[in-house]
Design a protein around this motif. Structure first.
Motif, PDB file in Angstrom:
ATOM      1  N   PHE A  56      -2.209   4.521   6.517  1.00 33.22           N
ATOM      2  CA  PHE A  56      -1.150   5.017   5.388  1.00 33.22           C
ATOM      3  C   PHE A  56      -1.815   6.470   4.856  1.00 33.22           C
ATOM      4  O   PHE A  56      -2.995   6.739   4.911  1.00 33.22           O
ATOM      5  CB  PHE A  56      -1.236   3.996   4.020  1.00 33.22           C
ATOM      6  CG  PHE A  56      -2.473   3.771   3.325  1.00 33.22           C
ATOM      7  CD1 PHE A  56      -2.749   4.468   2.300  1.00 33.22           C
ATOM      8  CD2 PHE A  56      -3.231   2.798   3.986  1.00 33.22           C
ATOM      9  CE1 PHE A  56      -3.907   4.133   1.490  1.00 33.22           C
ATOM     10  CE2 PHE A  56      -4.453   2.455   3.135  1.00 33.22           C
ATOM     11  CZ  PHE A  56      -4.923   3.165   2.009  1.00 33.22           C
ATOM     12  N   LYS A  57      -0.864   7.278   4.396  1.00 35.23           N
ATOM     13  CA  LYS A  57      -1.133   8.654   3.622  1.00 35.23           C
ATOM     14  C   LYS A  57      -0.211   8.614   2.632  1.00 35.23           C
ATOM     15  O   LYS A  57       1.230   8.603   2.886  1.00 35.23           O
ATOM     16  CB  LYS A  57      -0.975   9.819   4.921  1.00 35.23           C
ATOM     17  CG  LYS A  57      -1.275  10.907   4.129  1.00 35.23           C
ATOM     18  CD  LYS A  57      -1.596  12.134   5.132  1.00 35.23           C
ATOM     19  CE  LYS A  57      -0.238  12.706   5.673  1.00 35.23           C
ATOM     20  NZ  LYS A  57      -0.210  13.851   6.505  1.00 35.23           N
ATOM     21  N   VAL A  85      -0.339   1.299  -4.427  1.00 35.75           N
ATOM     22  CA  VAL A  85      -1.265   2.289  -4.933  1.00 35.75           C
ATOM     23  C   VAL A  85      -0.716   2.584  -6.326  1.00 35.75           C
ATOM     24  O   VAL A  85       0.477   2.965  -6.288  1.00 35.75           O
ATOM     25  CB  VAL A  85      -1.430   3.295  -3.997  1.00 35.75           C
ATOM     26  CG1 VAL A  85      -2.344   4.380  -4.892  1.00 35.75           C
ATOM     27  CG2 VAL A  85      -2.018   3.015  -2.774  1.00 35.75           C
ATOM     28  N   THR A  86      -1.579   2.632  -7.350  1.00 35.07           N
ATOM     29  CA  THR A  86      -1.339   2.898  -8.863  1.00 35.07           C
ATOM     30  C   THR A  86      -0.984   4.449  -8.815  1.00 35.07           C
ATOM     31  O   THR A  86      -1.592   5.181  -8.096  1.00 35.07           O
ATOM     32  CB  THR A  86      -1.961   2.452  -9.796  1.00 35.07           C
ATOM     33  OG1 THR A  86      -3.134   3.020  -9.552  1.00 35.07           O
ATOM     34  CG2 THR A  86      -2.357   0.977  -9.757  1.00 35.07           C
ATOM     35  N   SER A  87      -0.257   5.001 -10.089  1.00 39.47           N
ATOM     36  CA  SER A  87      -0.040   6.297 -10.106  1.00 39.47           C
ATOM     37  C   SER A  87      -1.557   6.913 -10.376  1.00 39.47           C
ATOM     38  O   SER A  87      -1.498   8.167 -10.105  1.00 39.47           O
ATOM     39  CB  SER A  87       0.817   6.524 -11.470  1.00 39.47           C
ATOM     40  OG  SER A  87      -0.007   5.918 -12.569  1.00 39.47           O
ATOM     41  N   ALA A  88      -2.500   6.314 -10.899  1.00 37.14           N
ATOM     42  CA  ALA A  88      -3.803   6.664 -10.768  1.00 37.14           C
ATOM     43  C   ALA A  88      -4.683   6.918  -9.623  1.00 37.14           C
ATOM     44  O   ALA A  88      -5.699   7.190  -9.456  1.00 37.14           O
ATOM     45  CB  ALA A  88      -4.655   5.965 -11.928  1.00 37.14           C
ATOM     46  N   GLY A  89      -3.876   6.303  -8.412  1.00 34.65           N
ATOM     47  CA  GLY A  89      -4.690   6.409  -7.200  1.00 34.65           C
ATOM     48  C   GLY A  89      -5.480   5.237  -6.911  1.00 34.65           C
ATOM     49  O   GLY A  89      -6.266   5.109  -5.672  1.00 34.65           O
ATOM     50  N   LYS A  90      -5.333   3.932  -7.592  1.00 36.43           N
ATOM     51  CA  LYS A  90      -5.999   2.672  -7.182  1.00 36.43           C
ATOM     52  C   LYS A  90      -5.284   1.737  -6.424  1.00 36.43           C
ATOM     53  O   LYS A  90      -4.120   1.763  -6.620  1.00 36.43           O
ATOM     54  CB  LYS A  90      -6.399   1.924  -8.675  1.00 36.43           C
ATOM     55  CG  LYS A  90      -7.025   2.739  -9.606  1.00 36.43           C
ATOM     56  CD  LYS A  90      -8.422   3.073  -9.122  1.00 36.43           C
ATOM     57  CE  LYS A  90      -9.196   3.664 -10.085  1.00 36.43           C
ATOM     58  NZ  LYS A  90     -10.754   4.087  -9.840  1.00 36.43           N
ATOM     59  N   ILE A  91      -5.803   1.434  -5.331  1.00 36.41           N
ATOM     60  CA  ILE A  91      -5.372   0.363  -4.517  1.00 36.41           C
ATOM     61  C   ILE A  91      -5.361  -0.857  -4.929  1.00 36.41           C
ATOM     62  O   ILE A  91      -6.512  -1.432  -5.512  1.00 36.41           O
ATOM     63  CB  ILE A  91      -5.651   0.502  -2.943  1.00 36.41           C
ATOM     64  CG1 ILE A  91      -4.772  -0.078  -1.997  1.00 36.41           C
ATOM     65  CG2 ILE A  91      -7.170   0.183  -2.876  1.00 36.41           C
ATOM     66  CD1 ILE A  91      -4.843   0.249  -0.635  1.00 36.41           C
ATOM     67  N   ILE A 112      -7.550   6.642  -4.169  1.00 32.96           N
ATOM     68  CA  ILE A 112      -6.798   7.117  -2.766  1.00 32.96           C
ATOM     69  C   ILE A 112      -6.366   8.582  -3.306  1.00 32.96           C
ATOM     70  O   ILE A 112      -5.694   8.620  -4.312  1.00 32.96           O
ATOM     71  CB  ILE A 112      -5.569   6.235  -2.515  1.00 32.96           C
ATOM     72  CG1 ILE A 112      -6.180   4.630  -2.237  1.00 32.96           C
ATOM     73  CG2 ILE A 112      -4.765   6.590  -1.500  1.00 32.96           C
ATOM     74  CD1 ILE A 112      -7.181   4.672  -1.184  1.00 32.96           C
ATOM     75  N   SER A 113      -6.583   9.200  -2.432  1.00 29.95           N
ATOM     76  CA  SER A 113      -5.996  10.955  -2.522  1.00 29.95           C
ATOM     77  C   SER A 113      -4.796  11.019  -1.724  1.00 29.95           C
ATOM     78  O   SER A 113      -4.452  10.469  -0.811  1.00 29.95           O
ATOM     79  CB  SER A 113      -7.107  11.651  -2.180  1.00 29.95           C
ATOM     80  OG  SER A 113      -8.255  11.592  -2.648  1.00 29.95           O
TER      81      SER A 113
END
Length: 189
Positions: A56-57, A85-91, A112-113
């Motif tokens: 995924f990307k 993935v949350t809006s803060a980039g946490k999976i 996650i970036s």
């Protein structure tokens, strides 16, 4: 090992395929549109061992939760198996068993970036669920029982809830669902 015919994917919103130099073409989905796949014929995950692997990307995180997939989901109380993935980039992932119980495995550290390819792997062994990203354990949960076998469809690129489907914005590729003896038993690095 349980085997079934491959799931059938029906596209919504004209998703496209983009060439990725490393391995070929990847599914590109846009949250605006929206674009996703509806899967029918996906094998039941049941109460035994299984693994789900994918690449995924993310292009962006437009919603509070941006869903890569939702298997056997049918309403707010019964989520089957979902990864977002949350809006803060946490999976994170959620799993429900026996029609009612639900738990979240939430990644506590690294984010996650956007614009970066990752390898995801979600495994169940006994009552333990572990989500790996690029070979590192990122989230865990323990829950006994049978994963919901809802008659509703499964999705790639969204969750089931009609009022708030939380679409994925980015690319997904190489989805593999393995149940029983065919599951992944070692973590790729």
């Amino acid at each position: 090992e349980r085997r079934s015919a491959p799931a059938t994917a029906t596209p919504s919103g004209s998703p496209t395929y983009t060439t990725v130099a490393s391995w070929g073409k990847a599914l590109t989905l846009a949250a605006v549109g929206p674009q996703y796949l509806t899967l029918t014929g996906l094998t039941e995950l049941g109460s035994g061992a299984f693994s789900v692997s994918w690449r995924f990307k993310a292009a962006s995180f437009p919603a509070a939760e941006n869903y890569m997939f939702a298997f056997k989901s049918n309403n707010d109380a019964v989520s089957g198996l979902q990864v977002c993935v949350t809006s803060a980039g946490k999976i994170q992932f959620s799993v429900s068993v026996d029609g009612v119980s639900s738990t979240w495995g939430i990644e506590p550290g690294t984010t996650i970036s956007t614009g970066v390819w990752y390898q995801g792997l979600l495994m169940r062994s006994g009552d333990d669920f572990t989500l790996y990203v690029d070979g590192t354990s990122r989230a865990t949960a323990t829950l006994a029982g049978t994963i919901n076998a809802a008659a509703d469809a499964s999705y790639i690129g969204r969750r089931h809830y009609v009022a708030n489907p939380s679409y994925w914005d980015g690319q997904l590729d190489e989805f593999k669902v393995r149940v029983g003896a065919g599951q992944v038993t070692s973590v790729p690095t």
